[in-house]
Every structure is written in structure tokens, then in C-alpha cells.
Design an enzyme around this catalytic site. Sequence first.
Site, short mmCIF file in Angstrom:
data_model
loop_
_atom_site.label_atom_id
_atom_site.label_comp_id
_atom_site.label_asym_id
_atom_site.label_seq_id
_atom_site.Cartn_x
_atom_site.Cartn_y
_atom_site.Cartn_z
N GLU A 101 0.87 -1.16 0.04
CA GLU A 101 -0.01 0.06 0.05
C GLU A 101 0.82 1.17 0.06
O GLU A 101 1.56 1.26 0.76
CB GLU A 101 -0.98 0.00 1.17
CG GLU A 101 -1.85 1.14 1.29
CD GLU A 101 -2.59 1.73 0.05
OE1 GLU A 101 -2.16 2.68 -0.54
OE2 GLU A 101 -3.32 0.87 -0.27
N GLY A 132 -6.84 0.75 3.58
CA GLY A 132 -8.38 0.87 3.57
C GLY A 132 -8.75 1.55 2.11
O GLY A 132 -10.03 1.58 1.68
N GLY A 133 -7.61 2.23 1.55
CA GLY A 133 -7.92 2.69 0.05
C GLY A 133 -8.78 3.96 0.15
O GLY A 133 -9.05 4.62 0.95
N CYS A 145 -12.07 3.95 -0.41
CA CYS A 145 -13.23 3.99 0.27
C CYS A 145 -13.40 4.09 1.60
O CYS A 145 -14.11 4.91 2.17
CB CYS A 145 -13.56 2.38 0.11
SG CYS A 145 -15.29 1.96 1.05
N SER A 177 -24.27 13.62 -12.31
CA SER A 177 -25.03 13.50 -11.27
C SER A 177 -25.22 11.96 -11.05
O SER A 177 -26.36 11.42 -10.75
CB SER A 177 -26.35 14.01 -11.83
OG SER A 177 -27.12 13.02 -13.10
N GLU A 236 -25.63 17.57 -16.04
CA GLU A 236 -25.74 16.35 -16.31
C GLU A 236 -26.08 16.22 -17.93
O GLU A 236 -26.73 16.77 -18.59
CB GLU A 236 -26.95 15.64 -15.88
CG GLU A 236 -27.13 14.08 -16.23
CD GLU A 236 -26.06 13.52 -16.03
OE1 GLU A 236 -25.53 12.76 -17.15
OE2 GLU A 236 -25.37 13.21 -15.02
N ALA A 285 -17.49 -0.65 -4.04
CA ALA A 285 -16.72 -1.37 -3.00
C ALA A 285 -17.18 -2.93 -2.61
O ALA A 285 -16.28 -3.72 -2.45
CB ALA A 285 -16.87 -0.48 -1.69
N HIS A 326 -45.04 -5.01 10.98
CA HIS A 326 -46.07 -3.62 10.80
C HIS A 326 -45.87 -2.86 12.14
O HIS A 326 -46.19 -3.40 13.21
CB HIS A 326 -47.41 -3.79 10.55
CG HIS A 326 -48.21 -2.68 10.45
ND1 HIS A 326 -48.07 -1.61 9.45
CD2 HIS A 326 -48.88 -2.01 11.37
CE1 HIS A 326 -48.93 -0.83 9.91
NE2 HIS A 326 -49.60 -0.94 11.06
#
Length: 462
Positions: A32, A37-38, A40, A179, A201, A316, A441
Site C-alpha cells: 500500500e 483501506g484505500g 473507500c 449526477s 448532467e 466497494a 408492521h
Amino acid sequence: MQYDVIVIGSGPGGYVAAIRASQLGLKTAVVEKAELGGVCLNWGCIPTKALLKSAQVFEYIKHAKDYGIEVGSASHDFGAVVKRSRDVANGMSKGIAFLMKKNKIDVIAGYGKLLSGSKVEVTDAAGAKATHDAKHIILATGARSRELPNIKLDGKKVIGYREAMVLPEQPKSIVVMGSGAIGCEFAYFYNAMGTKVTIVEFMPNILPVEDEEVSKEVAKSFKKSGIDIMTNASVEAVDTSGTGCKVKVKTAEGMKELQADIVLSAVGIQTNLENLGLETVGVKTDKGKVVVDDFYATNIKGVYAIGDIVKGPALAHVSSAEGIICVEKIAGHHPEPLNYNNIPGCTYCSPEVASVGYTEKAAKEAGYEIKVGKFPFSASGKASAGGVKEGFIKLIFDAKYGEFLGAHMVGANVTEMIAEVVVARKLETTGMEIIKSVHPHPTMSEAIMEAAAQAYGECIHL
């Protein structure tokens, strides 16, 4: 050092692959160059959710009167919001370091590169090089913000997602290019904090990969909250020579110029394949992705690739699943290939969005005769009690056999509800089985049962 497995990259694909390899008795190392953890954990999934939670809390306080609660004038400390986000990310990264030690995985700090003969060369921060041998090498190097040729990121006025998480002060106005999930999440966050937000967009709808009804529901909510949305539009140039940004936007009506403090580029990602030694050892790539088989082996024996650098959704949880499958195959197990049509996608703006499987349009194009059931949260007792009545659940079934083809959700907490559908589809559950599975419920999740019932003409509460 001789290893069974060396993983280059410690994001949600890399560190998960390493842990599973160690669990299976393989001597494992992770290379690394930055934080464990990179992206993400450090600059993506986790810190953005912390920012979004702060925005949600701020909105709850501002609307406390709707719940019969009197609160004085609410304000926020933007720096403290950012600090909390970074503290959460740092805590998670330390958790990965703990997992590496717990699973007896060597962490090699530096930049990893393939060499011929199943070797990895690692260059540390001081420039020193060391070579390590491994029977199996897994590439999990991830991706970064994609930069448009005509819109260069300067890290100050024209920024990517990393800078958007740690701006030194809150901008008064921001233009968000793109977007998708990243663009919509930051648009929601900054708008909730009080920044004037404009989304640009290129496609006809925001969240263009989602079901069209879901996209329109989010757009309606965003516009109601004050976000400006320009679809069928593209940013052609950004002039940063003044105090802010002059943004030239091409629309169907012609060129328009917007003024903003910051421009955030959220137009997708670009894979990290540079200087990995792929050409040296002959690993095949296609259109910026490493070519792999169903178990992530490349064309070079002993070299594998997972995550954003291979074909498939750049998520991820996809990377993690690929890492586990890859390592289990290496260890001689018999894992199933990943079903990419049963991968959930989640967007954590407000209202949240979650989906899996076919959209209505895609199901029809695939030749299915379909049944569609839709249940609005406006008819949900739990949603009414919680004051979160916007949105709906939309389910799609094959009319002939009842196969569960897809689900599309928009509303509060739907990212927590989509897993029910993923499991149901994995188990080949039919629409009638969903209807006959008693849901509690009052809950938001009973809307899934009601939507299934509505598809078959049996809905009680509509």
C-alpha cells in the site's frame, strides 16, 4: 520474502482478499502506497457518509417544529463537520491495520510494481526498492477521479471528490459536473449546508443508470430543496482567472454562463493502471481495464486483478466479493462466479436510492413480459409517523414464472432495505413468495411486500 499471495492495494478489494487468503492458510502480504483501506475508507464511502449524516442531522434540527419540537435558531460549524468526517475515516483505517495484525498479514509500505518471474518490486517513500516473491499476485489498485480533457482539475477551484470532502471553508456556490452517486451525494450535502448548488448532467436524467421513475423522483426532491438541475447539458470550459469560476455550459438552448465559487467534477473514475508493470509482464488490458476470467485470473499465470480495474460496476462491495472469489479459487475451493446482475447499487443522498437487477426498460428490452408493482411511501404508516413520505418501492417480476427481475427504491432508509431483494433473488424467490412472507408492521420494509402484492392485484393499502 517468499509469499503465497501478495496483494497490491489495500482498498475494499485488496484488504478483504488479503484477510480471506490468510484465513485459508496462505502466507499473505499487502502493498500500500498510502492509507490502509484505500479510497473507500479514507476518501470515499465512509467519510462521505459521515458528511451526509451531519447534513441530515442539520436538516432534522431545522425541521424540528414539524415534529412538535421547539429548537432555537440552528447553525453549523463547517470545519467541525469536516473534522468529524476525517476522524471517522481515520478510525476505520486504524481498524484495518488491526485486522492486518490479527490475521498475520505483512503490510509493505510503498508503490508496488510487477516484475517478471512472479515478483513484486516495492518502492518506499524514500525511493528505496525491495523485491518480494509470490506464487500469486493480486492487483487491486482501484481508481481515481476522471479528468475531462477540457476541464483540468487544479485542486482549489476545480476539484474532485477528495478535495470536496476537505474544503477549508464552505463555498457559497458550487457547480457539480455529473449526477451519478458521487455527484448527487455531494449536491445534497452542500445544499443542506446552505451552499447554492447547480447540477450539470449530460444525460436526460440525473442518476442516469437508475430506473427513470426513480431519477425523476430524486430530481423533483432536489428541485424542491433549491438545487438547480441542468440535464442534456455539458460543461465546456471553466475560467478560474477571477475570484471564482465562470462556467460555460452547453445546453439545447445554446451556451450559458454560470458563476460559482467551486466546480466539482463528478464525471466518473479512471483506473489506476499506470506504472504497474503490466506491459513488462504482458498482462492484457482493454479500454482501461485488466482482462480477467470469471475468477479474476489474467492471461499471465499467477497474476490476478479485482475491483475497479476490471470490468463490472466500480463499487466497494463488488471489489470485496471479487477478492473473496479470487482467493478461494487460488486456494483450491470451488466458488461460484459473481452474478453481476444481482449487485445492489446505493446512493446516499436524501431521499436515498437503492436498486438491483433489471430496470423496467431493460427487462422489456431483454424480452420479458413483466408485472410491475409500485407502492408509495405516502401510503406507509411508518413513513407517515417518521415524516418521510416521499418516494416509493418499485418491483419488477417476470409475468410467466414470477421470477424476481429487479427492484428500484427511493426514500428514507432504502439503502438498508435493498439487501432483502438481493437475498430473495439469490434464492430464486418469486413474487408470490414475497407476498406470502409476512413483513412486520409498521415498518418501511413492508412496502416491499405491498409493492409485490400490487404487481399481482392483491395490494391491501392502495
